[in-house]
Design a protein around this motif. Structure first.
Motif, mmCIF file in Angstrom:
data_model
loop_
_atom_site.group_PDB
_atom_site.id
_atom_site.type_symbol
_atom_site.label_atom_id
_atom_site.label_comp_id
_atom_site.label_asym_id
_atom_site.label_seq_id
_atom_site.Cartn_x
_atom_site.Cartn_y
_atom_site.Cartn_z
ATOM 1 N N ARG A 153 0.849 -1.188 0.000
ATOM 2 C CA ARG A 153 0.000 0.000 0.000
ATOM 3 C C ARG A 153 0.882 1.233 0.000
ATOM 4 N NH1 ARG A 153 -2.549 0.012 6.155
ATOM 5 N NH2 ARG A 153 -2.995 2.190 5.764
ATOM 6 N N VAL A 154 0.335 2.318 -0.506
ATOM 7 C CA VAL A 154 1.025 3.609 -0.507
ATOM 8 C C VAL A 154 0.132 4.605 0.225
ATOM 9 C CG1 VAL A 154 2.306 3.159 -2.640
ATOM 10 C CG2 VAL A 154 0.091 4.300 -2.753
ATOM 11 N N PRO A 155 0.732 5.619 0.828
ATOM 12 C CA PRO A 155 -0.061 6.577 1.605
ATOM 13 C C PRO A 155 -0.909 7.495 0.730
ATOM 14 C CG PRO A 155 2.308 7.038 1.790
ATOM 15 C CD PRO A 155 2.162 5.852 0.919
ATOM 16 N N ALA A 156 -1.850 8.135 1.363
ATOM 17 C CA ALA A 156 -2.661 9.145 0.691
ATOM 18 C C ALA A 156 -1.731 10.242 0.182
ATOM 19 C CB ALA A 156 -3.686 9.727 1.660
ATOM 20 N N GLY A 157 -2.026 10.765 -0.979
ATOM 21 C CA GLY A 157 -1.208 11.821 -1.556
ATOM 22 C C GLY A 157 0.069 11.319 -2.184
ATOM 23 N N ALA A 158 0.167 10.001 -2.414
ATOM 24 C CA ALA A 158 1.388 9.441 -2.998
ATOM 25 C C ALA A 158 1.591 9.968 -4.414
ATOM 26 C CB ALA A 158 1.323 7.922 -3.014
ATOM 27 N N ALA A 159 2.852 10.106 -4.767
ATOM 28 C CA ALA A 159 3.226 10.508 -6.119
ATOM 29 C C ALA A 159 2.793 9.426 -7.106
ATOM 30 C CB ALA A 159 4.735 10.715 -6.187
ATOM 31 N N VAL A 160 2.768 9.777 -8.374
ATOM 32 C CA VAL A 160 2.328 8.843 -9.411
ATOM 33 C C VAL A 160 3.091 7.525 -9.338
ATOM 34 C CG1 VAL A 160 2.179 8.476 -11.897
ATOM 35 C CG2 VAL A 160 1.522 10.676 -10.942
ATOM 36 N N GLY A 161 4.398 7.555 -9.133
ATOM 37 C CA GLY A 161 5.184 6.326 -9.051
ATOM 38 C C GLY A 161 5.090 5.630 -7.711
ATOM 39 N N GLY A 162 4.393 6.254 -6.752
ATOM 40 C CA GLY A 162 4.223 5.648 -5.434
ATOM 41 C C GLY A 162 5.415 5.799 -4.510
ATOM 42 N N ASP A 163 6.446 6.534 -4.937
ATOM 43 C CA ASP A 163 7.673 6.596 -4.138
ATOM 44 C C ASP A 163 7.861 7.918 -3.402
ATOM 45 O OD1 ASP A 163 8.121 8.082 -6.445
ATOM 46 O OD2 ASP A 163 10.243 7.556 -6.519
ATOM 47 N N GLY A 164 6.787 8.571 -3.075
ATOM 48 C CA GLY A 164 6.874 9.815 -2.320
ATOM 49 C C GLY A 164 5.485 10.307 -1.969
ATOM 50 N N VAL A 165 5.436 11.399 -1.226
ATOM 51 C CA VAL A 165 4.176 12.032 -0.852
ATOM 52 C C VAL A 165 4.210 13.449 -1.409
ATOM 53 C CG1 VAL A 165 2.763 12.891 1.060
ATOM 54 C CG2 VAL A 165 3.879 10.665 1.238
ATOM 55 N N VAL A 166 3.174 13.821 -2.139
ATOM 56 C CA VAL A 166 3.117 15.122 -2.789
ATOM 57 C C VAL A 166 2.389 16.121 -1.898
ATOM 58 C CG1 VAL A 166 2.325 16.406 -4.817
ATOM 59 C CG2 VAL A 166 3.165 14.059 -5.070
ATOM 60 N N VAL A 167 3.015 17.296 -1.740
ATOM 61 C CA VAL A 167 2.421 18.414 -1.011
ATOM 62 C C VAL A 167 2.346 19.573 -1.986
ATOM 63 C CG1 VAL A 167 2.755 20.042 0.884
ATOM 64 C CG2 VAL A 167 3.377 17.639 1.197
ATOM 65 N N GLY A 168 1.166 20.150 -2.157
ATOM 66 C CA GLY A 168 0.997 21.284 -3.062
ATOM 67 C C GLY A 168 0.554 20.852 -4.444
ATOM 68 N N ALA A 169 0.198 21.859 -5.252
ATOM 69 C CA ALA A 169 -0.342 21.556 -6.576
ATOM 70 C C ALA A 169 0.202 22.481 -7.657
ATOM 71 C CB ALA A 169 -1.866 21.641 -6.537
ATOM 72 N N GLY A 170 1.348 23.107 -7.419
ATOM 73 C CA GLY A 170 1.919 24.008 -8.413
ATOM 74 C C GLY A 170 2.491 23.265 -9.603
ATOM 75 N N LEU A 209 3.138 27.699 -6.873
ATOM 76 C CA LEU A 209 4.206 27.657 -7.868
ATOM 77 C C LEU A 209 4.848 26.280 -7.951
ATOM 78 C CD1 LEU A 209 5.918 31.091 -7.103
ATOM 79 C CD2 LEU A 209 4.283 30.544 -8.932
ATOM 80 N N ILE A 210 4.794 25.526 -6.846
ATOM 81 C CA ILE A 210 5.442 24.210 -6.821
ATOM 82 C C ILE A 210 4.547 23.164 -6.169
ATOM 83 C CG2 ILE A 210 7.768 25.206 -6.657
ATOM 84 C CD1 ILE A 210 7.785 24.270 -3.665
ATOM 85 N N ASN A 211 4.893 21.928 -6.458
ATOM 86 C CA ASN A 211 4.457 20.799 -5.633
ATOM 87 C C ASN A 211 5.739 20.131 -5.172
ATOM 88 O OD1 ASN A 211 4.881 18.092 -7.294
ATOM 89 N ND2 ASN A 211 4.152 19.644 -8.751
ATOM 90 N N ILE A 212 5.753 19.702 -3.930
ATOM 91 C CA ILE A 212 6.941 19.045 -3.378
ATOM 92 C C ILE A 212 6.642 17.562 -3.251
ATOM 93 C CG2 ILE A 212 8.627 18.992 -1.510
ATOM 94 C CD1 ILE A 212 7.515 21.698 -0.602
ATOM 95 N N ASP A 213 7.506 16.773 -3.831
ATOM 96 C CA ASP A 213 7.395 15.320 -3.716
ATOM 97 C C ASP A 213 8.446 14.886 -2.698
ATOM 98 O OD1 ASP A 213 7.047 12.618 -4.000
ATOM 99 O OD2 ASP A 213 7.271 12.609 -6.183
ATOM 100 N N TYR A 214 7.983 14.614 -1.472
ATOM 101 C CA TYR A 214 8.871 14.169 -0.408
ATOM 102 C C TYR A 214 9.085 12.669 -0.511
ATOM 103 C CZ TYR A 214 8.561 18.633 2.008
ATOM 104 O OH TYR A 214 8.657 19.952 2.332
ATOM 105 N N HIS A 215 10.350 12.268 -0.480
ATOM 106 C CA HIS A 215 10.731 10.859 -0.551
ATOM 107 C C HIS A 215 11.406 10.496 0.775
ATOM 108 C CE1 HIS A 215 10.153 10.989 -4.971
ATOM 109 N NE2 HIS A 215 10.668 12.207 -4.854
ATOM 110 N N PRO A 216 10.639 10.000 1.768
ATOM 111 C CA PRO A 216 11.254 9.636 3.052
ATOM 112 C C PRO A 216 12.006 8.310 2.954
ATOM 113 C CG PRO A 216 8.844 9.761 3.233
ATOM 114 C CD PRO A 216 9.199 9.890 1.798
#
Length: 194
Positions: free
Chosen positions: A13-30, A64-71
């Motif tokens: 499973r991947v968390p809510a807000g996961a990036a398209v590839g499933g390898d991060g969490v996206v914050v923002g919509a820029g 202006l940005i979306n941040i894809d955090y990869h923990p």
């Protein structure tokens, strides 16, 4: 010549807000993507959060940005209780509760030193409560290690992209110094080209 590299098993499973590839969490919509590869045990990541956090928040707020955090979890070897993996997993639980960014800050605020034990699961849960993650589902998620497989996948995927240190920051796929001015300048350059 083709070199064979094993694939990381896709996480259950991947968390809510996961990036398209499933390898991060996206914050923002820029329109500009900032990738931030972090490890919650990494002191340089804590410093990056302290110094660059306000700039990143402003860029997200200005759409202006979306941040894809990869923990990532590669600093597990510097902890006696697999803290990097457990912290990354618990950040996925926080994403499910809609508080990834707040939780990440809360973890960095009490970052344990390298070489010793990290926070216990109970302390990870308490950090969640401190940012409003009071639903019992968050505690169950942390205690169950729901995103340990995801944390391993994030780390493997980062390695496949050539990420070998944290923090590593990219703006639209191009590495930039983990510095707020460098990130802001790279974002501005991408927006100018658009």
């Amino acid at each position: 010549m083709t070199t064979w590299m094993p694939m990381a098993p896709a996480p259950d499973r991947v968390p809510a807000g996961a990036a398209v590839g499933g390898d991060g969490v996206v914050v923002g919509a820029g329109p500009v993507t900032v990738d931030a590869y972090i490890d919650f045990q990494c002191p340089y990541c804590k410093r990056f959060e302290e110094v660059a956090g306000p700039t990143l928040d402003r860029l997200v707020a200005d759409q202006l940005i979306n941040i894809d955090y990869h923990p990532m979890s590669f600093l597990d070897r510097l902890s006696t209780n697999h803290y990097s993996s457990r912290a990354a997993s618990s950040s996925g639980c926080a994403a499910d509760g809609g508080r990834f960014r707040e939780y990440a800050r809360a973890l960095f605020a009490v970052q344990p030193p390298e070489g010793g034990p990290g926070l216990t699961d109970e302390e990870l849960i308490e950090r969640g409560r401190s940012v409003g993650l009071t639903d019992p589902g968050f505690a169950r998620c942390v205690l169950g290690g729901a995103y340990l497989g995801w944390a391993a996948y994030v780390t493997f995927a980062a390695g496949r992209r050539g990420v070998g240190a944290t923090p590593t920051v990219m703006v639209d796929g191009v590495p930039v110094p983990a510095d707020p001015r460098a990130v802001a300048a790279a974002v501005a350059a991408v927006l100018e080209e658009a």
